[in-house]
Scaffold this motif. Structure first.
Motif, PDB file in Angstrom:
ATOM      1  N   UNK A  34     -18.232 -11.585  -3.386  1.00  0.00           N
ATOM      2  CA  UNK A  34     -19.364 -11.814  -4.284  1.00  0.00           C
ATOM      3  C   UNK A  34     -20.654 -11.994  -3.495  1.00  0.00           C
ATOM      4  N   UNK A  35     -20.591 -12.772  -2.421  1.00  0.00           N
ATOM      5  CA  UNK A  35     -21.785 -12.967  -1.587  1.00  0.00           C
ATOM      6  C   UNK A  35     -22.185 -11.666  -0.892  1.00  0.00           C
ATOM      7  N   UNK A  36     -21.197 -10.859  -0.504  1.00  0.00           N
ATOM      8  CA  UNK A  36     -21.485  -9.609   0.188  1.00  0.00           C
ATOM      9  C   UNK A  36     -22.049  -8.547  -0.750  1.00  0.00           C
ATOM     10  N   UNK A  37     -21.426  -8.405  -1.930  1.00  0.00           N
ATOM     11  CA  UNK A  37     -21.812  -7.359  -2.865  1.00  0.00           C
ATOM     12  C   UNK A  37     -22.850  -7.799  -3.892  1.00  0.00           C
ATOM     13  N   UNK A  38     -22.921  -9.093  -4.156  1.00  0.00           N
ATOM     14  CA  UNK A  38     -23.767  -9.596  -5.237  1.00  0.00           C
ATOM     15  C   UNK A  38     -25.211  -9.118  -5.211  1.00  0.00           C
ATOM     16  N   UNK A  39     -25.926  -9.248  -4.073  1.00  0.00           N
ATOM     17  CA  UNK A  39     -27.326  -8.802  -4.053  1.00  0.00           C
ATOM     18  C   UNK A  39     -27.480  -7.318  -4.376  1.00  0.00           C
ATOM     19  N   UNK A  40     -26.581  -6.495  -3.856  1.00  0.00           N
ATOM     20  CA  UNK A  40     -26.665  -5.054  -4.124  1.00  0.00           C
ATOM     21  C   UNK A  40     -26.376  -4.752  -5.595  1.00  0.00           C
ATOM     22  N   UNK A  41     -25.395  -5.455  -6.178  1.00  0.00           N
ATOM     23  CA  UNK A  41     -25.097  -5.274  -7.600  1.00  0.00           C
ATOM     24  C   UNK A  41     -26.314  -5.661  -8.435  1.00  0.00           C
ATOM     25  N   UNK A  42     -26.935  -6.785  -8.111  1.00  0.00           N
ATOM     26  CA  UNK A  42     -28.114  -7.271  -8.843  1.00  0.00           C
ATOM     27  C   UNK A  42     -29.269  -6.271  -8.765  1.00  0.00           C
ATOM     28  N   UNK A  43     -29.558  -5.824  -7.548  1.00  0.00           N
ATOM     29  CA  UNK A  43     -30.663  -4.869  -7.361  1.00  0.00           C
ATOM     30  C   UNK A  43     -30.353  -3.559  -8.075  1.00  0.00           C
ATOM     31  N   UNK A  44     -29.113  -3.091  -7.962  1.00  0.00           N
ATOM     32  CA  UNK A  44     -28.720  -1.865  -8.647  1.00  0.00           C
ATOM     33  C   UNK A  44     -28.877  -1.989 -10.146  1.00  0.00           C
ATOM     34  N   UNK A  68     -20.076  -9.326 -13.817  1.00  0.00           N
ATOM     35  CA  UNK A  68     -20.625  -9.127 -15.158  1.00  0.00           C
ATOM     36  C   UNK A  68     -21.857  -9.980 -15.389  1.00  0.00           C
ATOM     37  N   UNK A  69     -21.842 -11.192 -14.874  1.00  0.00           N
ATOM     38  CA  UNK A  69     -23.003 -12.079 -14.986  1.00  0.00           C
ATOM     39  C   UNK A  69     -24.153 -11.573 -14.125  1.00  0.00           C
ATOM     40  N   UNK A  70     -23.826 -11.098 -12.928  1.00  0.00           N
ATOM     41  CA  UNK A  70     -24.849 -10.578 -12.010  1.00  0.00           C
ATOM     42  C   UNK A  70     -25.533  -9.341 -12.606  1.00  0.00           C
ATOM     43  N   UNK A  71     -24.789  -8.565 -13.373  1.00  0.00           N
ATOM     44  CA  UNK A  71     -25.353  -7.373 -14.026  1.00  0.00           C
ATOM     45  C   UNK A  71     -26.058  -7.731 -15.324  1.00  0.00           C
ATOM     46  N   UNK A  72     -25.470  -8.644 -16.087  1.00  0.00           N
ATOM     47  CA  UNK A  72     -25.994  -8.955 -17.410  1.00  0.00           C
ATOM     48  C   UNK A  72     -27.367  -9.592 -17.402  1.00  0.00           C
ATOM     49  N   UNK A  73     -27.638 -10.477 -16.449  1.00  0.00           N
ATOM     50  CA  UNK A  73     -28.921 -11.195 -16.444  1.00  0.00           C
ATOM     51  C   UNK A  73     -30.101 -10.263 -16.181  1.00  0.00           C
ATOM     52  N   UNK A  74     -30.132  -9.526 -15.051  1.00  0.00           N
ATOM     53  CA  UNK A  74     -31.278  -8.624 -14.842  1.00  0.00           C
ATOM     54  C   UNK A  74     -31.328  -7.509 -15.877  1.00  0.00           C
ATOM     55  N   UNK A  75     -30.149  -7.060 -16.337  1.00  0.00           N
ATOM     56  CA  UNK A  75     -30.113  -5.998 -17.333  1.00  0.00           C
ATOM     57  C   UNK A  75     -30.749  -6.429 -18.639  1.00  0.00           C
ATOM     58  N   UNK A  76     -30.387  -7.611 -19.120  1.00  0.00           N
ATOM     59  CA  UNK A  76     -30.942  -8.112 -20.377  1.00  0.00           C
ATOM     60  C   UNK A  76     -32.452  -8.312 -20.272  1.00  0.00           C
TER      61      UNK A  76
END
Length: 276
Positions: free
Chosen positions: A88-98, A192-200
């Motif tokens: 999560x720490x490794x992939x999280x920032x990239x998922x969020x930015x994506x 899902x949370x990392x995607x849902x917040x910036x997406x919304x």
């Protein structure tokens, strides 16, 4: 029609969307977004929402409903030790930015473009579900380094464009590298949370001020849908899960694959009629 009738009709259909999404999610063992988006697209068409924004509203509202679901699901998986915090720490920032980039693109894209993306990925996932388990795996660990960040960034981008929480894409990618399935599912729930917040937030901003949105909308996010779909999905999911026990894992996989084939074909047909 009078505004109160439109709101009542929309509320009833949103509630039915949540119930249908919950049953299918519980039956097929998947996140609700991949189911809610196509159902919501049909529902919004029934109440006369402009086709130009219909899929945008469906995707945005689906992403918003994923936030409370992801919080609940990821906490449950974490208690069972199924969330990989290192990944999560490794992939999280990239998922969020994506996810943020994908939302920005989707917010201004034509509905036909979103339909084409959704349909294409739905068909790819359908084919994977229809193939025997383990048909495609790589006998090597997850890649590391800066170049490997392209995978989580792509997951975030395409998930935000489709209105899904990431499990539909994250789990197949992780299991492709022989990642344990339970940790893949648990970690995907947190993504899902990392995607849902910036997406919304992104869909609220890109849809702000549009006059062709259904009643109760904040940008592209429909608040009526947010208020009704999430609890209805959580209520109905156990019904589907109970039904699932009468079927084998392979039967469920084939059922979901067939469902996605229909959804993907419908989305691609819609995209073709709009774009060509």
């Amino acid at each position: 029609m009078p505004p109160w009738i439109e709101i009542a009709e929309l509320s009833a259909l949103m509630l039915l969307t949540g119930l249908a999404g919950g049953v299918l999610a519980g039956l097929l063992g998947v996140g609700g977004g991949i189911i809610i988006v196509p159902v919501l697209d049909i529902v919004l068409g029934l109440v006369g929402v402009d086709p130009a924004v219909r899929l945008h509203v469906a995707v945005a509202t689906s992403l918003a409903t994923i936030i409370p679901t992801a919080i609940s699901s990821s906490r449950s998986h974490h208690r069972k030790g199924a969330v990989d915090l290192d990944l999560t720490r490794s992939w999280g920032p990239a998922v969020f930015i994506g996810a943020a980039i994908g939302t920005a693109i989707a917010g201004y894209a034509k509905g036909g473009v979103l339909a084409a993306i959704f349909g294409t990925i739905a068909l790819v996932v359908a084919l994977k579900m229809l193939l025997p388990a383990g048909a495609f795996t790589l006998n090597r660990p997850l890649p590391k380094g800066p170049a490997a960040q392209a995978m989580p960034a792509a997951i975030g981008a395409f998930s935000s464009m489709m209105g899904i929480g990431g499990g539909t894409l994250t789990v197949p990618v992780l299991t492709l590298f022989n990642y344990p399935i339970h940790r893949a599912v648990g970690t995907a729930s947190l993504f899902g949370l990392v995607i849902g917040i910036p997406g919304t937030i992104g869909y609220v901003l890109t849809g702000w001020g549009r006059a062709d949105l259904p009643a109760g909308s904040l940008g592209y996010v429909n608040l009526i849908g947010l208020a009704l779909i999430a609890p209805a999905t959580m209520l109905a999911a156990p019904w589907g899960a109970k039904l699932a026990h009468s079927l084998s894992k392979r039967q469920l996989s084939v059922a979901f694959g067939c469902f996605l084939l229909i959804v993907g074909a419908r989305m691609l047909y819609r995209a073709a009629t709009v774009l060509f």
